[in-house]
Scaffold this motif. Structure first.
Motif, PDB file in Angstrom:
ATOM      1  N   ILE A 179     -14.916 -40.081  44.825  1.00 50.27           N
ATOM      2  CA  ILE A 179     -14.233 -38.853  44.083  1.00 50.27           C
ATOM      3  C   ILE A 179     -13.502 -37.825  45.100  1.00 50.27           C
ATOM      4  O   ILE A 179     -12.751 -37.578  45.107  1.00 50.27           O
ATOM      5  N   LEU A 180     -14.850 -37.607  46.107  1.00 48.36           N
ATOM      6  CA  LEU A 180     -14.474 -36.804  47.244  1.00 48.36           C
ATOM      7  C   LEU A 180     -13.567 -37.361  48.420  1.00 48.36           C
ATOM      8  O   LEU A 180     -12.797 -36.737  48.964  1.00 48.36           O
ATOM      9  N   GLU A 181     -13.907 -38.541  48.481  1.00 52.42           N
ATOM     10  CA  GLU A 181     -13.183 -39.210  49.418  1.00 52.42           C
ATOM     11  C   GLU A 181     -11.620 -39.219  49.079  1.00 52.42           C
ATOM     12  O   GLU A 181     -10.845 -38.921  50.065  1.00 52.42           O
ATOM     13  N   ASN A 182     -11.176 -39.801  47.861  1.00 48.55           N
ATOM     14  CA  ASN A 182      -9.721 -39.605  47.368  1.00 48.55           C
ATOM     15  C   ASN A 182      -9.299 -38.090  47.372  1.00 48.55           C
ATOM     16  O   ASN A 182      -8.150 -37.988  47.779  1.00 48.55           O
ATOM     17  N   THR A 183     -10.235 -37.117  47.281  1.00 44.63           N
ATOM     18  CA  THR A 183      -9.685 -35.535  47.389  1.00 44.63           C
ATOM     19  C   THR A 183      -9.411 -35.521  48.911  1.00 44.63           C
ATOM     20  O   THR A 183      -8.238 -34.736  49.094  1.00 44.63           O
ATOM     21  N   LEU A 184     -10.202 -36.002  49.909  1.00 44.99           N
ATOM     22  CA  LEU A 184      -9.836 -35.569  50.938  1.00 44.99           C
ATOM     23  C   LEU A 184      -8.491 -36.229  51.540  1.00 44.99           C
ATOM     24  O   LEU A 184      -7.777 -35.906  52.512  1.00 44.99           O
ATOM     25  N   HIS A 185      -8.156 -37.382  51.021  1.00 41.23           N
ATOM     26  CA  HIS A 185      -6.922 -38.322  51.538  1.00 41.23           C
ATOM     27  C   HIS A 185      -5.641 -37.568  50.453  1.00 41.23           C
ATOM     28  O   HIS A 185      -4.449 -37.854  50.963  1.00 41.23           O
ATOM     29  N   ARG A 186      -5.929 -37.187  49.473  1.00 43.95           N
ATOM     30  CA  ARG A 186      -5.046 -36.766  48.565  1.00 43.95           C
ATOM     31  C   ARG A 186      -4.649 -35.178  48.617  1.00 43.95           C
ATOM     32  O   ARG A 186      -3.806 -34.644  49.178  1.00 43.95           O
ATOM     33  N   GLU A 187      -5.554 -34.429  47.781  1.00 43.04           N
ATOM     34  CA  GLU A 187      -5.294 -33.037  47.707  1.00 43.04           C
ATOM     35  C   GLU A 187      -5.407 -32.410  49.190  1.00 43.04           C
ATOM     36  O   GLU A 187      -4.560 -31.227  49.259  1.00 43.04           O
ATOM     37  N   LEU A 188      -6.391 -32.777  49.923  1.00 43.03           N
ATOM     38  CA  LEU A 188      -6.730 -31.851  51.246  1.00 43.03           C
ATOM     39  C   LEU A 188      -5.630 -32.358  52.159  1.00 43.03           C
ATOM     40  O   LEU A 188      -5.816 -32.037  53.349  1.00 43.03           O
ATOM     41  N   SER A 189      -4.729 -33.533  51.862  1.00 40.63           N
ATOM     42  CA  SER A 189      -3.680 -33.785  52.805  1.00 40.63           C
ATOM     43  C   SER A 189      -2.491 -33.308  52.501  1.00 40.63           C
ATOM     44  O   SER A 189      -1.504 -33.446  53.115  1.00 40.63           O
ATOM     45  N   GLY A 190      -2.457 -32.686  51.334  1.00 42.56           N
ATOM     46  CA  GLY A 190      -1.131 -32.139  50.813  1.00 42.56           C
ATOM     47  C   GLY A 190      -0.175 -33.276  49.945  1.00 42.56           C
ATOM     48  O   GLY A 190       0.943 -32.771  49.600  1.00 42.56           O
ATOM     49  N   ASN A 191      -0.721 -34.337  49.836  1.00 42.12           N
ATOM     50  CA  ASN A 191       0.120 -35.290  49.246  1.00 42.12           C
ATOM     51  C   ASN A 191       0.160 -35.379  47.490  1.00 42.12           C
ATOM     52  O   ASN A 191       0.941 -35.954  47.312  1.00 42.12           O
ATOM     53  N   ALA A 192      -0.787 -34.496  47.118  1.00 39.11           N
ATOM     54  CA  ALA A 192      -0.691 -34.649  45.608  1.00 39.11           C
ATOM     55  C   ALA A 192      -0.015 -33.122  45.138  1.00 39.11           C
ATOM     56  O   ALA A 192      -0.315 -32.964  43.840  1.00 39.11           O
ATOM     57  N   ASP A 193       0.587 -32.475  46.188  1.00 39.55           N
ATOM     58  CA  ASP A 193       1.082 -31.147  45.595  1.00 39.55           C
ATOM     59  C   ASP A 193       2.606 -31.475  45.166  1.00 39.55           C
ATOM     60  O   ASP A 193       3.634 -31.944  46.149  1.00 39.55           O
ATOM     61  N   TYR A 194       3.042 -31.028  43.858  1.00 43.94           N
ATOM     62  CA  TYR A 194       4.626 -31.122  43.672  1.00 43.94           C
ATOM     63  C   TYR A 194       5.148 -29.539  43.228  1.00 43.94           C
ATOM     64  O   TYR A 194       6.033 -29.547  42.439  1.00 43.94           O
ATOM     65  N   GLY A 195       4.470 -28.617  44.143  1.00 42.79           N
ATOM     66  CA  GLY A 195       5.037 -27.243  43.869  1.00 42.79           C
ATOM     67  C   GLY A 195       4.112 -26.235  43.337  1.00 42.79           C
ATOM     68  O   GLY A 195       4.340 -25.038  43.712  1.00 42.79           O
ATOM     69  N   SER A 196       3.140 -26.593  42.795  1.00 42.21           N
ATOM     70  CA  SER A 196       2.151 -25.452  42.249  1.00 42.21           C
ATOM     71  C   SER A 196       1.207 -24.945  43.510  1.00 42.21           C
ATOM     72  O   SER A 196       0.973 -23.601  43.125  1.00 42.21           O
ATOM     73  N   GLY A 197       1.072 -25.632  44.344  1.00 40.76           N
ATOM     74  CA  GLY A 197       0.028 -25.096  45.464  1.00 40.76           C
ATOM     75  C   GLY A 197      -1.194 -25.152  45.022  1.00 40.76           C
ATOM     76  O   GLY A 197      -2.028 -24.034  45.433  1.00 40.76           O
ATOM     77  N   THR A 198      -1.801 -25.754  44.116  1.00 37.68           N
ATOM     78  CA  THR A 198      -3.161 -25.599  43.582  1.00 37.68           C
ATOM     79  C   THR A 198      -3.880 -26.847  44.005  1.00 37.68           C
ATOM     80  O   THR A 198      -4.883 -27.340  43.264  1.00 37.68           O
ATOM     81  N   GLU A 199      -3.732 -27.365  45.228  1.00 36.03           N
ATOM     82  CA  GLU A 199      -4.702 -28.644  45.628  1.00 36.03           C
ATOM     83  C   GLU A 199      -6.081 -28.136  45.651  1.00 36.03           C
ATOM     84  O   GLU A 199      -6.825 -28.695  45.452  1.00 36.03           O
ATOM     85  N   LEU A 200      -6.448 -26.768  45.985  1.00 30.56           N
ATOM     86  CA  LEU A 200      -7.740 -26.376  46.162  1.00 30.56           C
ATOM     87  C   LEU A 200      -8.495 -26.186  44.745  1.00 30.56           C
ATOM     88  O   LEU A 200      -9.602 -26.559  44.603  1.00 30.56           O
ATOM     89  N   ALA A 201      -7.539 -25.854  43.756  1.00 33.71           N
ATOM     90  CA  ALA A 201      -8.105 -25.827  42.389  1.00 33.71           C
ATOM     91  C   ALA A 201      -8.498 -27.393  41.946  1.00 33.71           C
ATOM     92  O   ALA A 201      -9.459 -27.446  41.303  1.00 33.71           O
ATOM     93  N   THR A 202      -7.799 -28.250  42.316  1.00 27.45           N
ATOM     94  CA  THR A 202      -8.055 -29.597  42.148  1.00 27.45           C
ATOM     95  C   THR A 202      -9.453 -30.019  42.771  1.00 27.45           C
ATOM     96  O   THR A 202     -10.202 -30.886  42.082  1.00 27.45           O
ATOM     97  N   THR A 203      -9.387 -29.468  44.038  1.00 29.52           N
ATOM     98  CA  THR A 203     -10.588 -29.906  44.819  1.00 29.52           C
ATOM     99  C   THR A 203     -11.845 -29.431  44.245  1.00 29.52           C
ATOM    100  O   THR A 203     -12.830 -30.184  44.027  1.00 29.52           O
ATOM    101  N   GLU A 204     -11.670 -28.144  43.795  1.00 31.70           N
ATOM    102  CA  GLU A 204     -12.919 -27.452  42.932  1.00 31.70           C
ATOM    103  C   GLU A 204     -13.402 -28.167  41.648  1.00 31.70           C
ATOM    104  O   GLU A 204     -14.467 -28.657  41.516  1.00 31.70           O
ATOM    105  N   ALA A 205     -12.208 -28.852  41.066  1.00 31.83           N
ATOM    106  CA  ALA A 205     -12.586 -29.660  39.719  1.00 31.83           C
ATOM    107  C   ALA A 205     -13.117 -31.129  40.306  1.00 31.83           C
ATOM    108  O   ALA A 205     -14.218 -31.439  39.695  1.00 31.83           O
ATOM    109  N   ASN A 206     -12.588 -31.660  41.218  1.00 34.09           N
ATOM    110  CA  ASN A 206     -13.412 -32.870  41.919  1.00 34.09           C
ATOM    111  C   ASN A 206     -14.958 -32.667  42.291  1.00 34.09           C
ATOM    112  O   ASN A 206     -15.734 -33.685  42.078  1.00 34.09           O
ATOM    113  N   LEU A 207     -15.121 -31.653  42.610  1.00 37.70           N
ATOM    114  CA  LEU A 207     -16.708 -31.234  43.079  1.00 37.70           C
ATOM    115  C   LEU A 207     -17.214 -31.161  41.850  1.00 37.70           C
ATOM    116  O   LEU A 207     -18.665 -31.414  42.010  1.00 37.70           O
ATOM    117  N   ASP A 208     -16.754 -30.420  40.903  1.00 35.23           N
ATOM    118  CA  ASP A 208     -17.390 -30.292  39.401  1.00 35.23           C
ATOM    119  C   ASP A 208     -17.766 -31.894  39.098  1.00 35.23           C
ATOM    120  O   ASP A 208     -18.837 -32.215  38.634  1.00 35.23           O
TER     121      ASP A 208
END
Length: 812
Positions: A700-729
């Motif tokens: 889960i967190l490995e995918n987070t590092l490659h997607r959200e924390l690399s900026g590849n999963a953002d389409y305008g909202s700028g909420t990658e860190l919110a998704t990271t927090e959800a993945n930590l949960d």
């Protein structure tokens, strides 16, 4: 290692020889043109081509490494197909152009000489760069198929070194190689290897779910064949055939091999043999009167017609591209004809050759390189400069020179015809089959002889369902290597265990009958025994031995059974079902906002719905096609954000933050709500592999590092860190369920994970404002970005042992 090296060795040898011959022709052309000062331009272009090829390989490697699991499979599979296309085209092109590419390169270089240094550099760069890019692509695909083995790189290096040595030998006239035959033989072998790469690529695309049929197996011999045995390793390394293949793999492999090999062999064998060449003496030709031509002056030797001496070079039935000897014969006769036709100098010196004849001889010698036998690139140079051949070397005299031929019969009688004998030919499939079978057999014998015998002093343990652990005695303390040989009739799982607690010190999975595998374990104070679990049979445990003197304590892994994971799995299914119910409510709220044209409220309600779905990350493998519909991205879509297949949360995110109207986004919100409802209904029927759940603690967190924390999963909202927090949960929920099992096996893991989980969460939550908004990832300072990446990386290191600790083992 060396079983994986053969395909790369062959591509390195072939492509290296092609590139080397190109460089040799470039250098020889400049030398013959007395342009040695411009050799540096050629080497500059060659160096640039090598740099481009290495950079291309690096780009492929790093691109694949930064993609998530399924995207890596799709990327690798696609490039495998591209590599097959390039190799196939290269094989057919070289078979067709082996006799003429030297002359083509010479013409390009000659033209470049009059256009400046830049054109000459570009000519050498393009000529060598094409070969380099082909080599890099094919080597990358074979390295992917070999996994972590260093064999492909070693094989390619050896092939390139041999190719360099061959090119040096050809240039210095030390070697003579029939290039047409060489490229025909290696081409047949490469077609077989390319068929395997094609099958491997299809399997990658099936595993990435790009192509269906990933579970439709044509055969599955994994229960009967040891994947690590020498014979399976040889076949898989050379031909890319595995014990388990799908129908698509088998069909594509067979179809490609049958069609391409048939066309290739027909092309090699299909050339019509050259017609018999009339043997006519020079005197007879000279004596033959020609209409409208005056007789030569007395004492003047008439010029011998090139067409007659060459076996009719102008004869349409004699095609140099179809007759292996035609190119050389025409060139040699052309040289002799020019020398014969050249007038003697005023001094009347016998045997002298004019400057024009020298130029003609040089030109013909260069063209002669297009023939199938590759001799020295410098031979024509020495001949044109008037240098004598060294003693024992092949003379540079034309092929037509030699003893005087008998004169043609008087009275216009037909000259005698030399009728070559037709050698006996084997069936067309014999050579390709031998080319594949012989190297594989030699490699197999070598591996069997070198790897099948245990090193001196290495303990050998025989295992079977009837007698598990035969020959096992109390081992010495420390790190030990046991050679485990399966003497039974079934493939088995073998474990070195503590018979008291069933803890596992070492294991060998899937060892086939008659094979030997190495098991490495650290031996300390305690009890040791072997446990053998044959496929379809009951576990058998050997007698225990005790090690007490000189050994410290050794950490063993307490095995986990499916029964142990049953309770955590049931609890997690309940957690996911409740999460899906909450997700239904939140997606309906988002749909209502857009139906009511409330874009601002929709932006506020989008994030809670999306993060709720993200918190269910461990179930992604079970959601299957629903995940692509609900949370898919534009990766792999031809039209990007405008592609009709781009749906779900990210499609709505793109519209909300790029000015699209509520009317445009309402259909996507309606479809999203429908997909979530369908997932909630289908989830109870979905299979959840118990062995898959422990892997999610890390993935889960490995995918987070490659997607959200690399900026590849953002389409305008700028909420990658919110998704990271959800993945930590989501990860924390899994750790809560597995904590008792983990603590029982290693009490140090969970405290370390908790420490880095808190640190990472603090860094993430520091970017959330009081009003609930989040700092976009690209607005973070370099220091904050580095701290966050470093913390997540260390957290992944602490999570890494958990999947191994909770792996299901039959020793339990």
């Amino acid at each position: 290692m060396w079983d994986d090296a053969f395909p790369s060795f062959l591509i390195g040898l072939r492509e290296g020889l092609e590139a080397g011959l190109i460089v040799s022709v470039l250098v020889a052309t400049l030398v013959r043109s007395d342009q040695r000062a411009r050799l540096s331009h050629v080497w500059t272009g060659v160096a640039a081509a090598i740099g481009l090829s290495m950079s291309f390989g690096a780009v492929l490697t790093f691109t694949a490494a930064n993609l998530p699991g399924k995207s890596q499979e799709a990327f690798g599979g696609t490039l495998s197909l591209v590599a097959v296309v390039f190799v196939t085209a290269m094989v057919f092109w070289m078979r067709r152009s082996a006799r003429t590419f030297s002359g083509e390169i010479k013409q390009k270089v000659t033209a470049a000489l009059g256009m400046g240094a830049g054109v000459l550099i570009a000519t050498s760069f393009l000529a060598v760069g094409r070969e380099g890019l082909e080599t890099a692509l094919f080597l990358w695909t074979t390295a992917q198929a070999a996994g972590g083995s260093s064999g492909p790189l070693a094989g390619a290096a050896v092939g390139l070194l041999i190719a360099a040595a061959l090119c040096w030998g050809l240039y210095r006239r030390v070697l003579h190689i029939n290039l047409t035959r060489f490229f025909s033989i290696t081409g047949a072998v490469l077609i077989v290897i390319a068929a395997g790469v094609l099958g491997y690529g299809m399997r990658d695309l099936q595993e990435a779910t790009v192509i269906p049929g990933g579970t439709s197996y044509a055969f599955d011999l994994s229960a009967h064949l040891d994947p690590a045995s020498w014979y399976v390793t040889v076949v898989q390394g050379t031909l890319n055939l595995t014990p388990q293949m799908t129908w698509l793999q088998v069909g594509v492999y067979g179809a490609y091999l049958a069609i391409v090999m048939t066309l290739f062999v027909r092309g090699v064998r299909g050339a019509a043999p050259a017609k018999p060449v009339p043997v006519v003496s020079a005197a007879a030709v000279a004596a033959e009167p020609t209409a409208g031509a005056s007789a030569p002056a007395e004492g003047t030797k008439p010029a011998t017609p090139v067409a007659t001496r060459a076996g009719s070079a102008a004869d349409p039935d004699r095609d140099p591209d179809r007759d292996p000897g035609a190119g050389s014969a025409v060139a040699s006769t052309a040289v002799e004809a020019e020398r014969s036709a050249a007038p003697a100098p005023a001094g009347g010196e016998s045997g002298s050759v004019s400057a024009d004849a020298d130029k003609a001889a040089t030109s013909a010698a260069i063209e002669a390189e297009a023939g199938p036998s590759a001799t020295s690139a410098a031979e024509g140079e020495r001949a044109s400069e008037g240098e004598p051949a060294a003693e024992g070397e092949k003379s540079a005299e034309p092929a037509a020179s030699g003893p005087e031929k008998p004169s043609a019969p008087a009275g216009g009688a037909e000259p005698p015809v030399a009728t070559p004998s037709t050698p006996r030919r084997f069936p067309r499939w014999t050579v390709p089959a031998a080319l594949v079978a012989v190297p594989a057999l030699i490699a197999g014998i070598t591996i069997a002889a070198g790897g099948g015998k245990p090193a001196s002093g290495t303990p050998v343990v025989e295992v079977s369902a009837a007698d598990c652990g035969k020959g096992f005695t109390a081992p010495k303390p420390g790190r030990q290597t046991f050679q485990v040989r399966n003497t039974g009739s079934r493939t088995s799982e073998i474990y070195l265990i503590d018979p008291v607690s069933n803890a596992v010190y070492g294991e060998v999975e899937g060892i086939a009958p008659g094979t030997t595998r190495a098991l490495i374990a650290t031996v300390g104070t305690g009890s040791y025994a072997w446990r053998c679990v044959p496929n379809g049979g009951k576990a058998v445990t050997s007698a225990a031995v005790r090690v007490s003197a000189g050994g410290g304590s050794v950490q063993a892994v307490l095995p986990v059974s499916e029964k142990d994971l049953a309770a955590p799995l049931a609890a997690y299914r309940t957690y996911v079902d409740q999460g899906l119910a909450d997700l239904q409510t939140k997606t309906r709220t988002l749909q209502s906002d857009l139906d009511a044209d409330k874009l601002d409220q929709a932006r506020k309600d989008w994030l809670p719905a999306h993060t709720r779905y993200a918190s269910l990350g461990a179930a992604y493998g079970t959601f299957a096609d629903f995940d692509a519909k609900i949370n898919g991205r534009t990766a792999g879509l031809a039209a990007g954000v405008d592609d009709p297949a781009f749906t779900g949360f990210h499609r709505i995110e793109y519209g909300l933050w790029h000015g699209q109207s509520a009317a445009t986004l309402a259909p996507y919100a309606k479809q999203l709500a429908a997909d979530v409802d369908a997932l909630r209904k289908d989830f109870p029927k979905q299979d959840f592999d118990p062995a898959d759940l422990p892997l999610r603690t890390h993935e889960i967190l490995e995918n987070t590092l490659h997607r959200e924390l690399s900026g590849n999963a953002d389409y305008g909202s700028g909420t990658e860190l919110a998704t990271t927090e959800a993945n930590l949960d989501g990860t924390r929920e899994l750790l809560t369920l597995f904590r008792p099992l983990i603590d029982k096996r290693n009490v140090k893991v969970i405290p370390a994970v908790d420490t880095w989980m808190r640190r990472t969460e603090q860094l993430v939550l520091a970017q959330r404002a009081e009003d609930g908004t989040w700092t976009p990832l690209d607005k973070l300072s370099d220091t904050d970005r580095q701290r966050l990446d470093g913390s997540v990386g260390q957290l992944l290191e602490e999570l890494a042992p958990i999947p191994d600790l909770l792996e299901i083992r039959k020793a339990a």
